[in-house]
Design an enzyme around this catalytic site. Structure first.
Site, PDB file in Angstrom:
ATOM      1  CG  HIS A  15      -2.016  -1.066   1.112  1.00 53.20           C
ATOM      2  ND1 HIS A  15      -2.760  -1.486   2.196  1.00 53.20           N
ATOM      3  CD2 HIS A  15      -2.455  -1.809   0.053  1.00 53.20           C
ATOM      4  CE1 HIS A  15      -3.610  -2.430   1.806  1.00 53.20           C
ATOM      5  NE2 HIS A  15      -3.441  -2.647   0.516  1.00 53.20           N
TER       6      HIS A  15
ATOM      7  CB  CYS B 229       4.059  17.092 -13.230  1.00 54.04           C
ATOM      8  SG  CYS B 229       5.095  17.407 -11.802  1.00 54.04           S
TER       9      CYS B 229
ATOM     10  CB  CYS C 180       3.623  21.208 -12.794  1.00 50.65           C
ATOM     11  SG  CYS C 180       2.548  20.562 -11.511  1.00 50.65           S
TER      12      CYS C 180
ATOM     13  N   GLY D  26      -1.296  -8.993  12.699  1.00 49.27           N
ATOM     14  CA  GLY D  26      -1.855  -7.678  13.006  1.00 49.27           C
ATOM     15  C   GLY D  26      -2.657  -7.047  11.888  1.00 49.27           C
TER      16      GLY D  26
ATOM     17  CD  GLU E 181     -10.562  -7.996  18.090  1.00 50.81           C
ATOM     18  OE1 GLU E 181     -10.848  -7.733  19.269  1.00 50.81           O
ATOM     19  OE2 GLU E 181     -11.098  -7.484  17.103  1.00 50.81           O
TER      20      GLU E 181
HETATM   21  C1  BJW Z   1      -2.889  -6.258  16.836  1.00 55.18           C
HETATM   22  C2  BJW Z   1      -2.324  -5.445  17.790  1.00 55.18           C
HETATM   23  C3  BJW Z   1      -1.141  -5.924  18.340  1.00 55.18           C
HETATM   24  C4  BJW Z   1      -4.062  -4.442  17.192  1.00 55.18           C
HETATM   25  N1  BJW Z   1      -0.633  -7.094  17.919  1.00 55.18           N
HETATM   26  N2  BJW Z   1      -2.378  -7.405  16.427  1.00 55.18           N
HETATM   27  C5  BJW Z   1     -15.799  -5.827  -2.123  1.00 55.18           C
HETATM   28  C6  BJW Z   1     -15.114  -7.022  -1.981  1.00 55.18           C
HETATM   29  C7  BJW Z   1     -13.766  -7.081  -2.142  1.00 55.18           C
HETATM   30  C8  BJW Z   1     -13.036  -5.949  -2.434  1.00 55.18           C
HETATM   31  C9  BJW Z   1     -13.707  -4.775  -2.584  1.00 55.18           C
HETATM   32  C10 BJW Z   1     -15.062  -4.704  -2.438  1.00 55.18           C
HETATM   33  N3  BJW Z   1     -15.447  -3.414  -2.632  1.00 55.18           N
HETATM   34  C11 BJW Z   1     -14.339  -2.678  -2.875  1.00 55.18           C
HETATM   35  C12 BJW Z   1     -13.269  -3.495  -2.866  1.00 55.18           C
HETATM   36  C13 BJW Z   1     -11.888  -3.137  -3.081  1.00 55.18           C
HETATM   37  C14 BJW Z   1     -11.273  -2.423  -1.920  1.00 55.18           C
HETATM   38  C15 BJW Z   1     -11.582  -3.148  -0.608  1.00 55.18           C
HETATM   39  O1  BJW Z   1     -10.928  -4.079  -0.201  1.00 55.18           O
HETATM   40  N4  BJW Z   1     -12.601  -2.696   0.104  1.00 55.18           N
HETATM   41  C16 BJW Z   1     -13.056  -3.382   1.312  1.00 55.18           C
HETATM   42  C17 BJW Z   1     -12.863  -2.473   2.512  1.00 55.18           C
HETATM   43  C18 BJW Z   1     -14.460  -3.813   1.112  1.00 55.18           C
HETATM   44  N5  BJW Z   1      -9.860  -2.485  -2.203  1.00 55.18           N
HETATM   45  C19 BJW Z   1      -9.248  -1.597  -2.999  1.00 55.18           C
HETATM   46  O2  BJW Z   1      -9.831  -0.641  -3.491  1.00 55.18           O
HETATM   47  C20 BJW Z   1      -7.793  -1.868  -3.287  1.00 55.18           C
HETATM   48  N6  BJW Z   1      -7.543  -1.791  -4.681  1.00 55.18           N
HETATM   49  C21 BJW Z   1      -8.113  -2.620  -5.553  1.00 55.18           C
HETATM   50  O3  BJW Z   1      -8.908  -3.477  -5.212  1.00 55.18           O
HETATM   51  O4  BJW Z   1      -7.698  -2.416  -6.838  1.00 55.18           O
HETATM   52  C22 BJW Z   1      -8.334  -3.131  -7.866  1.00 55.18           C
HETATM   53  C23 BJW Z   1      -9.402  -2.259  -8.454  1.00 55.18           C
HETATM   54  C24 BJW Z   1      -9.185  -0.933  -8.623  1.00 55.18           C
HETATM   55  C25 BJW Z   1     -10.167  -0.148  -9.176  1.00 55.18           C
HETATM   56  C26 BJW Z   1     -11.383  -0.681  -9.514  1.00 55.18           C
HETATM   57  C27 BJW Z   1     -11.616  -2.027  -9.315  1.00 55.18           C
HETATM   58  C28 BJW Z   1     -10.598  -2.828  -8.793  1.00 55.18           C
HETATM   59  C29 BJW Z   1      -6.920  -0.836  -2.627  1.00 55.18           C
HETATM   60  C30 BJW Z   1      -6.952  -0.924  -1.147  1.00 55.18           C
HETATM   61  C31 BJW Z   1      -6.118   0.178  -0.545  1.00 55.18           C
HETATM   62  C32 BJW Z   1      -6.202   0.200   0.970  1.00 55.18           C
HETATM   63  N7  BJW Z   1      -5.625   1.402   1.429  1.00 55.18           N
HETATM   64  C33 BJW Z   1      -5.519   1.644   2.872  1.00 55.18           C
HETATM   65  C34 BJW Z   1      -5.027   3.091   3.061  1.00 55.18           C
HETATM   66  C35 BJW Z   1      -3.567   3.209   2.677  1.00 55.18           C
HETATM   67  C36 BJW Z   1      -3.090   4.597   2.796  1.00 55.18           C
HETATM   68  C37 BJW Z   1      -3.093   5.066   4.217  1.00 55.18           C
HETATM   69  O5  BJW Z   1      -2.384   4.514   5.059  1.00 55.18           O
HETATM   70  O6  BJW Z   1      -3.843   6.005   4.491  1.00 55.18           O
HETATM   71  O7  BJW Z   1      -4.606   0.715   3.458  1.00 55.18           O
HETATM   72  S1  BJW Z   1      -7.033   1.347   3.758  1.00 55.18           S
HETATM   73  C38 BJW Z   1      -6.244   0.734   5.201  1.00 55.18           C
HETATM   74  O8  BJW Z   1      -6.644  -0.627   5.418  1.00 55.18           O
HETATM   75  C39 BJW Z   1      -4.746   0.700   4.890  1.00 55.18           C
HETATM   76  C40 BJW Z   1      -4.345  -0.627   5.466  1.00 55.18           C
HETATM   77  O9  BJW Z   1      -3.141  -1.084   4.892  1.00 55.18           O
HETATM   78  C41 BJW Z   1      -5.522  -1.494   5.163  1.00 55.18           C
HETATM   79  C42 BJW Z   1      -5.622  -2.743   6.010  1.00 55.18           C
HETATM   80  O10 BJW Z   1      -5.796  -2.427   7.360  1.00 55.18           O
HETATM   81  P1  BJW Z   1      -5.068  -3.308   8.483  1.00 55.18           P
HETATM   82  O11 BJW Z   1      -3.611  -3.162   8.361  1.00 55.18           O
HETATM   83  O12 BJW Z   1      -5.606  -4.680   8.478  1.00 55.18           O
HETATM   84  O13 BJW Z   1      -5.494  -2.504   9.812  1.00 55.18           O
HETATM   85  P2  BJW Z   1      -6.819  -2.622  10.706  1.00 55.18           P
HETATM   86  O14 BJW Z   1      -6.868  -1.422  11.562  1.00 55.18           O
HETATM   87  O15 BJW Z   1      -8.009  -2.913   9.884  1.00 55.18           O
HETATM   88  O16 BJW Z   1      -6.573  -3.898  11.619  1.00 55.18           O
HETATM   89  C43 BJW Z   1      -5.590  -3.927  12.645  1.00 55.18           C
HETATM   90  C44 BJW Z   1      -5.546  -5.326  13.220  1.00 55.18           C
HETATM   91  O17 BJW Z   1      -4.493  -5.394  14.155  1.00 55.18           O
HETATM   92  C45 BJW Z   1      -6.841  -5.709  13.979  1.00 55.18           C
HETATM   93  O18 BJW Z   1      -7.236  -7.009  13.568  1.00 55.18           O
HETATM   94  C46 BJW Z   1      -6.409  -5.720  15.449  1.00 55.18           C
HETATM   95  O19 BJW Z   1      -7.091  -6.692  16.221  1.00 55.18           O
HETATM   96  C47 BJW Z   1      -4.944  -6.059  15.326  1.00 55.18           C
HETATM   97  N8  BJW Z   1      -4.084  -5.571  16.403  1.00 55.18           N
HETATM   98  N9  BJW Z   1      -3.132  -4.324  17.976  1.00 55.18           N
HETATM   99  C48 BJW Z   1      -1.306  -7.798  16.969  1.00 55.18           C
HETATM  100  N10 BJW Z   1      -0.517  -5.235  19.323  1.00 55.18           N
HETATM  101 ZN    ZN Z   2       3.838  18.844 -10.480  1.00 55.70          ZN
END
Ligand code: BJW
Ligand code: ZN
Length: 261
Positions: free
Chosen positions: A130, A141, A164, A202, A230
């Site tokens: 990501h 640009c 730009c 995580g 969890e």
């Molecule tokens: C611990 C802990 C400790 C706490 N020890 N554990 C329907 C079905 C399937 C897919 C889709 C759909 N509708 C839309 C989509 C696609 C969409 C998607 O998945 N949406 C779903 C939400 C439904 N995906 C996309 O759009 C992706 N692109 C794509 O599909 O391209 C193809 C395409 C493009 C165009 C048209 C059609 C197709 C792109 C996804 C980009 C995600 N971006 C983000 C933001 C990044 C920038 C930023 O940082 O701001 O990425 S969203 C956010 O979520 C970030 C993260 O990387 C990502 C995942 O989150 P993560 O890391 O799992 O964090 P949390 O907070 O959710 O969980 C934390 C966990 O840690 C918890 O479980 C806790 O319990 C645990 N924890 N403390 C161990 N100490």
């Molecule tokens: Zn520029």
């Protein structure tokens, strides 16, 4: 003398053996891996999405509608990650990589995190699914922005490109609706399909396509492990679910693996 009893580790001996014997290890990390460094997660209480829903900020339409708000949110997050350190879990993963490579094995860490903490802890075989918050580029640009540009607000409160002139600066991260960097995603899928042991650490497992990577490993017959405070959305597909904070569990796990070799 009172008998001192060792607390039971939260992981099985079978997992320690599988990791000690593994030739190929693949890993997926999410925001929980950095939680103990003080980086808020996205979906936990007190997390990054508590005040704003993901759809509101992490997509290009929101950015173009209200660039100052979205840029300000990323400036805030950049400041957070610049002010924290990798935790013991990050260092343990770098150590696990060294153990594997030393014995001629293969290792890949695919991270959804944009905070650069795995690299800062010494992990070398890392792919960023990501993007990376510490890089910024011009939406118009495509030019990479300098640290000075990222620090200088224009009169309207936005960050603009000085080459730009008009282009809005955006973080080099993957927003909803955008494609993941193909090379990184393919490397992660390939490592998942080939590995003996897969660790998913995580992550809530709700954002695709990253959430599908552990399932590829499971279907290919790997020993697939979730480590989380969890059970996540993917827990039922796992060979083993280890419950505990990654900053405490990973050092204990890697130490047990190193002792077994
Ligand atoms: C611990 C802990 C400790 C706490 N020890 N554990 C329907 C079905 C399937 C897919 C889709 C759909 N509708 C839309 C989509 C696609 C969409 C998607 O998945 N949406 C779903 C939400 C439904 N995906 C996309 O759009 C992706 N692109 C794509 O599909 O391209 C193809 C395409 C493009 C165009 C048209 C059609 C197709 C792109 C996804 C980009 C995600 N971006 C983000 C933001 C990044 C920038 C930023 O940082 O701001 O990425 S969203 C956010 O979520 C970030 C993260 O990387 C990502 C995942 O989150 P993560 O890391 O799992 O964090 P949390 O907070 O959710 O969980 C934390 C966990 O840690 C918890 O479980 C806790 O319990 C645990 N924890 N403390 C161990 N100490
Ligand atoms: Zn520029």
């Amino acid at each position: 003398m009172p008998l001192t009893s060792m607390p039971e580790p939260p992981f099985s001996d079978r997992l320690v053996r599988a990791l000690a014997d593994a030739r190929r290890v693949a890993i997926l990390t999410g925001a929980g891996t950095s939680a103990e460094s003080g980086v808020p997660t996205f979906r936990d209480p007190g997390g990054l999405w508590e005040r704003f829903r993901p759809e509101e900020l992490a997509n290009v339409e929101a950015f173009l509608r209200n660039p100052a708000l979205v840029q300000g949110w990323y400036t805030h997050r950049r400041e957070i990650v610049q002010g924290v350190e990798p935790n013991a879990g990050h260092y343990a993963l770098a150590e696990l990589e060294r153990l594997l490579i030393e014995r001629g094995g293969e290792f890949l860490l695919a991270t959804q995190n944009v905070d650069n903490l795995h690299q800062r802890a010494g992990s070398e075989r890392v792919v960023e699914l990501h993007g990376n918050l510490t890089r910024t580029y011009c939406h118009a640009c495509d030019r990479t922005a300098t640290p000075e540009e990222v620090a200088a607000l224009a009169e309207d409160g936005t960050l603009r490109c000085s080459a730009c002139r008009d282009g809005l600066l955006r973080p080099d991260v993957v927003w909803f609706g955008e494609m993941l960097p193909m090379e990184a995603f393919e490397a992660a899928m390939d490592a998942a399909a080939r590995c003996d042991v897969f660790l998913s650490i995580g992550t809530s497992g709700v954002v695709y396509p990253a959430a599908g990577i552990p399932l590829v490993a499971a279907e290919a017959g790997a020993f697939v492990v979730e480590l989380n405070v969890e059970p996540s959305a993917m827990a039922r597909q796992m060979t083993e679910v280890v419950i505990g904070p990654s900053g405490a569990v990973l050092p204990a796990l890697v130490e047990a693996v190193a002792a077994r070799r």
